[in-house]
Design an enzyme around this catalytic site. Structure first.
Site, PDB file in Angstrom:
ATOM      1  N   HIS A 120     145.955 -27.674  56.910  1.00 37.36           N
ATOM      2  CA  HIS A 120     145.537 -27.786  55.569  1.00 37.36           C
ATOM      3  C   HIS A 120     146.016 -29.487  55.264  1.00 37.36           C
ATOM      4  CE1 HIS A 120     145.155 -23.688  54.489  1.00 37.36           C
ATOM      5  NE2 HIS A 120     144.258 -24.208  54.131  1.00 37.36           N
TER       6      HIS A 120
ATOM      7  N   ASP B 184     137.102 -22.956  60.481  1.00 37.35           N
ATOM      8  CA  ASP B 184     138.232 -23.036  59.170  1.00 37.35           C
ATOM      9  C   ASP B 184     137.351 -24.128  58.347  1.00 37.35           C
ATOM     10  OD1 ASP B 184     140.152 -22.534  57.646  1.00 37.35           O
ATOM     11  OD2 ASP B 184     141.630 -22.448  58.909  1.00 37.35           O
TER      12      ASP B 184
END
Length: 545
Positions: free
Chosen positions: A188, A260
């Protein structure tokens, strides 16, 4: 039957079809409904979109009124990562707890019941399970989301989870290919790198994905990680060698490949979401997940236009985009057929019945066979069953399968002098910063559950260098329960426990992360996750129930 808006050409429809965007709010905005009419085929849901099961069912019905075959996806792993119960904590323990029990029948039943609840709300694609082998204890983003560090265990539970979830008519999306377990960086925030050689990858990372493919996983999610042994130049999500050469050709996978979240910094800060999306489709991905952070019509337009422009410029072949869009439609057909089958057979949507011994599953590592109980050790290291742990594992027939699993997952270590609580304690939560996948909006711990058993229970959250001293002062002599999460990854947390135990050796310690550190305290409980039911199971053990 869905009718597409006039004026939308095939190329534009295909570009929209491969997107899985998110949005804000608990009802579908006009722009999203309009895009569904133009060819958008999938929508991703997050905690911000969910207020209650009834509201969620109304939302998915609103989406299907615009496009009846829409894929409605969610990131519902159970355990620490929950969107369905984002404000209360999950009714299901996560993967690490299921791996600690190591009963594949139980894992399948948990996934089946979770799938039934999702299906009842109109969700038909779940971005789960995590098939990552948590081989690096310092991993900041996987941890309890993994079934464990043992490859064979992760493989068999991944397969069981896929089987259970899809038996409920919800497509599984096994993640994060080719394996995110051996990282010390959260994708992230930055691009992780795994330097394992090919033989290690084949014998460790890839084994659970082979098991998921054999179990029929309808989708696989790629990881934003650089694996030089597979491709020294591009992260997995953008690598043709990995998505096409390895996943498609070598492993023989023929389902949907989903990326993702493209707004994660591993991609957004290095390639940008537009170029990253083009490269991902060209590499072999079929669907672009975006919307955890960027959740508006402008994002959809930017990605659509980037894909269309790439085809027109020759950077992306029209056939590759069309193939990706067709795979999305094929999955939509599967989910529609599964929903029709469930409607035709109402019994399939019935509740899971759980026997007192935990679905009659064997549990050699967690107490005597047939007890379904928590494992427990006294100060001499002798293993005991549920009775020795305060009955934390025992349940009546028909009990909730998630709570059964959470109780069975407990590992309890107690000193000879420990006696169960008889008065309201003070609960000191030593609270780390939550990773983005988990989020900070979901409650965790044991305070709420202990307060139900002991009215007047106090609690506070502590972090940093003075956490131990502050917690001692706040407890003011009351029985003390310290709750930690991955003690081994946070030096300040370990130091706080040192302070607490030096002053209060009667402290109860509850580890709700990966129990990597040695047990300590008058009573130490490892829950293997921070789901609400894990907190309930721990509270029962503390109270001696």
């Amino acid at each position: 039957m869905t009718t597409f808006a006039s004026g939308t050409d095939t190329l534009t429809r295909d570009a929209l079809t491969v997107l899985q965007p998110g949005f804000t709010g608990t009802t579908a905005p006009d722009w999203l409904l309009r895009r569904l009419g133009e060819g958008l085929a999938s929508v991703g849901l997050f905690g911000r979109n969910i207020a209650s099961p009834g509201q969620l069912a109304a939302l998915t019905a609103q989406l299907r009124a615009e496009r009846d075959d829409v894929l409605v996806a969610i990131d519902e792993e159970g355990g620490d990562v929950t969107r369905l119960e984002v404000r209360t904590g999950s009714s299901f323990p996560g993967n690490h707890a299921l791996g600690a029990v190591d009963d594949v029948e139980l894992t399948e039943q948990v996934a089946l019941e979770l799938g039934r609840r999702l299906a009842a709300c109109g969700v038909n694609l779940n971005w789960a399970p995590s098939a990552d082998v948590n081989s690096n204890p310092a991993n900041p983003v996987i941890g309890v989301r993994s079934f464990g560090a043992d490859t064979a265990l992760v493989a068999r539970h991944t397969a069981a989870y896929v089987t259970g979830l899809q038996a409920a008519g919800v497509a599984a999306c096994t993640k994060h290919f080719p394996g995110h377990g051996d990282t010390a960086v959260d994708s992230h925030h930055a691009l992780p790198r795994i330097d394992a050689d090919l033989s290690v990858l084949q014998s460790r990372e890839l084994v659970p994905f082979r098991a998921a493919i054999a179990a029929g996983s309808r989708a696989v999610m790629s990881a934003h990680i650089l694996v030089p042994a597979l491709d020294p130049d591009r992260p997995a999500t953008l690598s043709r060698r990995i998505l096409t050469g390895l996943l498609r050709e070598e492993l023989g996978y023929d389902g949907l490949i989903v990326t993702d979240g493209m707004e994660m910094q591993a991609i957004a800060a290095t390639y940008g979401i537009e170029r990253g999306s083009v490269l991902a489709i060209a590499a072999g991905a079929d669907a672009i997940c975006v919307g955890g952070g960027l959740a508006d019509d402008d994002t959809v337009r930017r990605l659509r236009d980037a894909l269309v422009s790439a085809v027109r410029s020759g950077e992306l072949s029209e056939e590759r985009l069309a193939d990706a869009a067709n795979r999305v439609r094929e999955l939509a057909e599967w989910t529609a057929a599964a929903a029709a089958s469930r409607t035709a057979s109402p019994a399939a949507a019935g509740p899971v019945t759980v026997s007192a011994n935990g679905l009659n599953g064997s549990n050699a590592s967690n107490g005597p066979a047939g007890t379904g109980g928590a494992s427990g050790t006294d100060g001499t290291g002798v293993t005991g069953g549920a009775d020795g742990a305060g009955g934390a594992g025992g349940t009546d027939a028909g009990a909730d399968v998630g709570l059964v699993a959470a109780r069975r997952a407990l590992t309890v270590t107690r000193s000879a002098a420990y006696t169960p609580l008889t008065e309201a304690p003070y609960v000191a939560a030593l609270t780390p910063v939550a990773n983005i996948a988990v989020g900070d909006e979901t409650p965790w711990g044991v305070a709420a559950e202990l307060a139900r058993l002991f009215p007047g229970t106090g609690t506070g959250s502590f972090s940093g260098e003075d956490a131990g001293a502050s917690a001692l002062a706040a407890a003011a002599g009351r029985p003390l329960v310290a709750v930690v999460r991955d003690e081994h990854r946070h030096p300040w947390m370990a130091a706080a426990l040192d302070t607490l135990l030096a002053a209060r050796p009667d402290t109860v310690v509850v580890e709700m992360g990966v129990p990597q550190s040695a047990p300590r305290g008058a009573l130490h409980i490892a829950t293997h996750g921070a789901a609400r039911v894990c907190g309930q199971a721990a509270a029962e053990a503390i109270a001696g129930e």
